[in-house]
Scaffold this motif. Structure first.
Motif, short mmCIF file in Angstrom:
data_model
loop_
_atom_site.label_atom_id
_atom_site.label_comp_id
_atom_site.label_asym_id
_atom_site.label_seq_id
_atom_site.Cartn_x
_atom_site.Cartn_y
_atom_site.Cartn_z
N THR A 257 0.84 -1.21 0.00
CA THR A 257 0.00 0.00 0.00
C THR A 257 0.87 1.25 0.00
O THR A 257 0.60 2.21 -0.73
CB THR A 257 -0.93 0.01 1.23
N LYS A 258 1.93 1.25 0.82
CA LYS A 258 2.84 2.40 0.85
C LYS A 258 3.48 2.63 -0.51
O LYS A 258 3.66 3.77 -0.95
CB LYS A 258 3.91 2.17 1.92
N ALA A 259 3.83 1.53 -1.20
CA ALA A 259 4.44 1.65 -2.52
C ALA A 259 3.45 2.22 -3.54
O ALA A 259 3.83 3.03 -4.40
CB ALA A 259 4.96 0.30 -2.98
N LEU A 260 2.19 1.82 -3.45
CA LEU A 260 1.17 2.36 -4.35
C LEU A 260 1.04 3.87 -4.16
O LEU A 260 0.99 4.64 -5.13
CB LEU A 260 -0.18 1.70 -4.08
N PHE A 261 0.97 4.30 -2.90
CA PHE A 261 0.83 5.72 -2.63
C PHE A 261 2.08 6.49 -3.03
O PHE A 261 2.01 7.64 -3.48
CB PHE A 261 0.53 5.95 -1.14
N SER A 262 3.24 5.87 -2.88
CA SER A 262 4.49 6.51 -3.27
C SER A 262 4.54 6.76 -4.77
O SER A 262 5.08 7.77 -5.23
CB SER A 262 5.68 5.64 -2.85
N ALA A 263 3.95 5.85 -5.56
CA ALA A 263 3.99 5.98 -7.01
C ALA A 263 2.96 6.95 -7.55
O ALA A 263 3.06 7.38 -8.70
CB ALA A 263 3.78 4.60 -7.65
N ALA A 264 1.95 7.31 -6.73
CA ALA A 264 0.89 8.21 -7.19
C ALA A 264 1.40 9.65 -7.21
O ALA A 264 2.21 10.06 -6.39
CB ALA A 264 -0.33 8.09 -6.28
N LEU A 265 0.88 10.43 -8.16
CA LEU A 265 1.25 11.84 -8.24
C LEU A 265 0.67 12.58 -7.04
O LEU A 265 -0.49 12.37 -6.67
CB LEU A 265 0.70 12.46 -9.53
N PRO A 266 1.45 13.49 -6.43
CA PRO A 266 0.92 14.26 -5.29
C PRO A 266 -0.12 15.27 -5.74
O PRO A 266 -0.17 15.66 -6.92
CB PRO A 266 2.18 14.97 -4.75
#
Length: 326
Positions: A257-266
């Motif tokens: 989940t952390k990796a998914l959020f890390s890959a998303a544009l801010p």
């Protein structure tokens, strides 16, 4: 025997879908199983939205197809209003086909190009109920207005609309029979960015007005945060984290989940995020890794991760995670 829970409309219990892999043209034999969905459970409350998120091939769409009776589960159950979806017959099955509808990803291919909009929208009502033509036309006109289109467009064909207009037609078609649940399979990903917000606002307004529940399949985390009340994160056929939307976005626990959020544009350029780079490819569902299925790519993997399947733990009320770190 499962019983209907007051606030739960959809209940998925230990759902499994394995596709056999065969070899040979004449004397076929099964040489393996693609474990598309592997023992998942979740609920969707009345008038709320649950989102299934994860990489392509994680089992989201297969799960949605089983809810829609487009695929039969290998084992497990799908309950709508306390009734097992895959055991429905006769009048119960007709009622299910009215109460559960879908809006698919691509509005260019999901609408029948040979039918006029009037016939596309009214199909679920005409097939399952004997409704006078005048009443059907009135209902179609009302829904077209409700989704932001003029009633006069009912006589047109899908090719005469833009992508956003087609998706509005698809939403009207899903609403014609007053459904209790709509499966949204990537409902805005094929649309222009300028149109996506309009369709998301429309879906939210319709949910508030009709108290319909949504099962949302999506990649875009911004779409999920805007529409969903709860989120289930899937990886290789399993749910690895499950929580209320804001709780998950504020404090993701599972490394995936952390990796998914890390890959998303801010949301804004000045937002600082932890950068997590996942190594390797997604393992094959034909031969998933032992232990935790994410451990070959996990930056925090330990010896136990390759040996034992992590137990699903509820760390805080409503927030479940399957990870040996906890």
């Amino acid at each position: 025997m499962a019983t209907e829970v007051t606030t739960d409309l959809l209940q998925v219990d230990h759902l499994v879908k394995h596709f056999p892999v065969t070899k040979g043209l004449v004397l076929q034999r099964t040489v393996g199983q693609v474990r598309a969905v592997d023992d998942i459970s979740f609920t969707v409350k009345r008038g709320e939205t649950l989102a299934l998120v994860g990489e392509s091939g994680c089992g989201k769409t297969t799960t949605a197809k089983m809810v829609l009776r487009l695929e039969r589960p290998t084992s497990g159950n799908v309950w709508i209003g306390g009734k097992d979806v895959h055991k429905l017959e006769g009048s119960d099955l007709r009622r299910y086909r009215e109460e559960v509808q879908a809006v698919f990803q691509d509005p260019w291919s999901s609408l029948n190009p040979r039918l006029r909009v009037r016939d596309i929208i009214s199909e679920a009502l005409v097939v399952n109920e004997k409704v006078p033509k005048k009443a059907v036309d009135e209902r179609v006109g009302q829904l077209l207005e409700r989704v932001g289109l003029r009633p006069q467009v009912a006589s047109l064909f899908p090719h005469e609309f833009s992508g956003g207009q087609r998706q509005r037609v698809a939403v009207a078609s899903a609403l014609i029979a007053n459904p209790r649940l709509i499966v949204l399979d990537e409902p805005v990903s094929a649309l222009d960015v300028s149109v996506q917000a309009q369709i998301m606002n429309l879906l939210q307004d319709l949910q508030n007005e009709y108290q319909v529940s949504y099962l949302l399949v999506a990649h875009n985390l911004a779409t999920v945060r805007y529409l969903a009340n709860q989120v289930a994160v899937m990886y290789l056929g399993e749910i690895v984290e499950y929580a209320e939307t804001e709780q998950l976005y504020e404090e993701p626990l599972h490394p995936y989940t952390k990796a998914l959020f890390s890959a998303a544009l801010p949301a804004t350029p000045d937002v600082q995020k932890e950068e997590i780079i996942l190594t390797g490819e997604v393992p094959s569902p034909l031969n998933p890794p032992n232990g935790c299925r994410f451990h070959p790519r996990c930056p925090w993997a330990m010896d136990i991760c390759s040996q034992e399947v992590p137990i699903k733990r509820e760390l805080t009320p409503g927030h479940m995670v399957a990870c040996h770190l906890y």
